[in-house]
Scaffold this motif. Structure first.
Motif, PDB file in Angstrom:
ATOM      1  N   LEU A 180      -4.124 -24.049  -6.894  1.00 57.07           N
ATOM      2  CA  LEU A 180      -2.900 -23.275  -6.756  1.00 57.07           C
ATOM      3  C   LEU A 180      -3.202 -21.786  -6.849  1.00 57.07           C
ATOM      4  O   LEU A 180      -4.224 -21.377  -7.409  1.00 57.07           O
ATOM      5  N   THR A 181      -2.300 -20.972  -6.313  1.00 60.97           N
ATOM      6  CA  THR A 181      -2.566 -19.532  -6.228  1.00 60.97           C
ATOM      7  C   THR A 181      -2.747 -18.906  -7.611  1.00 60.97           C
ATOM      8  O   THR A 181      -3.586 -18.014  -7.772  1.00 60.97           O
ATOM      9  N   HIS A 182      -1.987 -19.362  -8.607  1.00 59.95           N
ATOM     10  CA  HIS A 182      -2.137 -18.741  -9.923  1.00 59.95           C
ATOM     11  C   HIS A 182      -3.486 -19.089 -10.543  1.00 59.95           C
ATOM     12  O   HIS A 182      -4.069 -18.281 -11.280  1.00 59.95           O
ATOM     13  N   GLU A 183      -4.014 -20.273 -10.241  1.00 54.32           N
ATOM     14  CA  GLU A 183      -5.348 -20.632 -10.721  1.00 54.32           C
ATOM     15  C   GLU A 183      -6.399 -19.743 -10.069  1.00 54.32           C
ATOM     16  O   GLU A 183      -7.335 -19.263 -10.728  1.00 54.32           O
ATOM     17  N   GLN A 184      -6.250 -19.525  -8.778  1.00 49.41           N
ATOM     18  CA  GLN A 184      -7.191 -18.670  -8.074  1.00 49.41           C
ATOM     19  C   GLN A 184      -7.082 -17.218  -8.547  1.00 49.41           C
ATOM     20  O   GLN A 184      -8.089 -16.516  -8.660  1.00 49.41           O
ATOM     21  N   GLU A 185      -5.860 -16.779  -8.803  1.00 49.55           N
ATOM     22  CA  GLU A 185      -5.666 -15.406  -9.262  1.00 49.55           C
ATOM     23  C   GLU A 185      -6.359 -15.181 -10.604  1.00 49.55           C
ATOM     24  O   GLU A 185      -7.019 -14.151 -10.812  1.00 49.55           O
ATOM     25  N   GLU A 186      -6.224 -16.135 -11.517  1.00 49.57           N
ATOM     26  CA  GLU A 186      -6.875 -16.007 -12.818  1.00 49.57           C
ATOM     27  C   GLU A 186      -8.387 -15.961 -12.670  1.00 49.57           C
ATOM     28  O   GLU A 186      -9.060 -15.136 -13.305  1.00 49.57           O
ATOM     29  N   PHE A 187      -8.932 -16.833 -11.829  1.00 47.89           N
ATOM     30  CA  PHE A 187     -10.377 -16.851 -11.626  1.00 47.89           C
ATOM     31  C   PHE A 187     -10.842 -15.562 -10.952  1.00 47.89           C
ATOM     32  O   PHE A 187     -11.847 -14.963 -11.352  1.00 47.89           O
ATOM     33  N   GLY A 188     -10.118 -15.138  -9.918  1.00 48.59           N
ATOM     34  CA  GLY A 188     -10.503 -13.914  -9.201  1.00 48.59           C
ATOM     35  C   GLY A 188     -10.507 -12.697 -10.100  1.00 48.59           C
ATOM     36  O   GLY A 188     -11.381 -11.832  -9.993  1.00 48.59           O
ATOM     37  N   ARG A 189      -9.538 -12.632 -11.005  1.00 46.26           N
ATOM     38  CA  ARG A 189      -9.463 -11.499 -11.924  1.00 46.26           C
ATOM     39  C   ARG A 189     -10.604 -11.568 -12.944  1.00 46.26           C
ATOM     40  O   ARG A 189     -11.253 -10.558 -13.236  1.00 46.26           O
ATOM     41  N   ALA A 190     -10.877 -12.762 -13.467  1.00 49.71           N
ATOM     42  CA  ALA A 190     -11.931 -12.913 -14.471  1.00 49.71           C
ATOM     43  C   ALA A 190     -13.310 -12.613 -13.897  1.00 49.71           C
ATOM     44  O   ALA A 190     -14.170 -12.040 -14.574  1.00 49.71           O
ATOM     45  N   GLU A 191     -13.519 -12.991 -12.634  1.00 48.71           N
ATOM     46  CA  GLU A 191     -14.836 -12.825 -12.014  1.00 48.71           C
ATOM     47  C   GLU A 191     -14.922 -11.588 -11.129  1.00 48.71           C
ATOM     48  O   GLU A 191     -15.970 -11.326 -10.531  1.00 48.71           O
ATOM     49  N   ASN A 192     -13.815 -10.849 -11.010  1.00 51.75           N
ATOM     50  CA  ASN A 192     -13.784  -9.648 -10.175  1.00 51.75           C
ATOM     51  C   ASN A 192     -14.205  -9.970  -8.737  1.00 51.75           C
ATOM     52  O   ASN A 192     -15.070  -9.310  -8.149  1.00 51.75           O
TER      53      ASN A 192
END
Length: 288
Positions: free
Chosen positions: A204-216
């Motif tokens: 889901l988009t919120h899961e991807q958003e969290e990962f993208g933010r954590a990993e830059n």
């Protein structure tokens, strides 16, 4: 045909009225792949014009497809998925996943594929075909992003099972975070080559958003939770952690959305990332 009285209140029975016909399923499969005009549908399915006309009429009457005029003289229509039709895509992908595992495979649960198997053949047959026009997926912040970057000389699409998940004994499922870190490290080289990158999973988009933010993560992460891309390209999937997941693969498309290269299965992730950069740069430097 005699029906049991419970059919009128049974959702499975009502769905079977639409999908219980072999040709209806194949028509929907091809529309999902972007073959939306009558002649293209007839050619892809190998169906007589009379039978195809009848099946299209039934699907329109059921509210699964709608007709859209694209030519007045002579009158010609495209057949597009309605909201109800789009909602059937996860079911089509689930049917494909079941068939790949139990009919075309040996029943093993795996996130990879054999080189002589049906999934391998299907992915590599994408080379030379075009990504469907207008195909967009929701990005990490909810905005819809074109699968093929319109302003890039080439686009690398990589699908992956999912991040932040303990996969256990499923072969080929682990390594998603490593893959992202390698693509991120190589991102400056992709940019210099004029190659866009898209990371795609059914998360889901919120899961991807969290990962993208954590990993830059510097490139878009796109969600195929509704299985639009999987249905459009007949991509291989597996069921893991309660959801249908993409198997790991990489496609390289040119500026005209034509797939030039397919890497699948991806067993050596560092090599595959480096190879996608080489192929993407090569593709970006070739016109037409």
């Amino acid at each position: 045909m005699r029906r049991h009285n419970a059919d009128e209140t049974c959702g499975i029975a009502q769905t079977a009225i639409v999908l219980g016909d072999w040709w209806n399923v194949l028509v929907l499969r091809e529309v999902a792949r972007g073959h939306v005009r009558f002649d293209a549908l007839a050619a892809e399915i190998g169906l007589s014009r009379n039978v195809l006309t009848e099946r299209l009429g039934r699907l329109v009457a059921r509210g699964v497809l709608r007709r859209s005029l694209y030519q007045r003289r002579p009158v010609r229509y495209e057949y597009l998925l309605t909201d109800a039709g789009t909602a059937l895509l996860p079911l089509l992908v689930a049917m494909q996943d079941w068939g790949d595992r139990w009919m075309l495979g040996d029943g093993s649960l795996t996130a990879t594929a054999e080189a002589d198997g049906a999934e391998h053949a299907r992915v590599h047959a994408l080379v030379g075909t075009r990504l469907p026009d207008g195909l967009e997926l929701p990005g990490a912040q909810g905005q819809y992003v074109p699968v093929a970057a319109p302003d890039a000389a080439a686009t690398v699409l990589f699908t992956y099972p999912g991040t932040g998940i303990e996969w256990g004994p499923i072969p080929g499922a682990t390594g998603c975070t490593l893959e992202h870190r390698l693509f991120s490290d190589a991102w400056p080289e992709f940019r210099r080559a004029g190659v866009a990158v898209r990371g795609i999973s059914t998360q889901l988009t919120h899961e991807q958003e969290e990962f993208g933010r954590a990993e830059n993560i510097p490139y878009p992460l796109l969600s195929d939770a509704a299985h639009q891309l999987a249905a459009a390209l007949r991509l291989p999937t597996f069921r893991g952690a309660g959801r249908l997941r993409h198997k790991r693969l990489i496609l390289v498309a040119d500026a005209e959305r034509t797939v030039r290269h397919a890497l699948f299965p991806v067993d050596d992730i560092p090599h595959a990332v480096a190879e996608s950069l080489r192929l993407g740069a090569e593709c970006a430097g070739t016109k037409g």
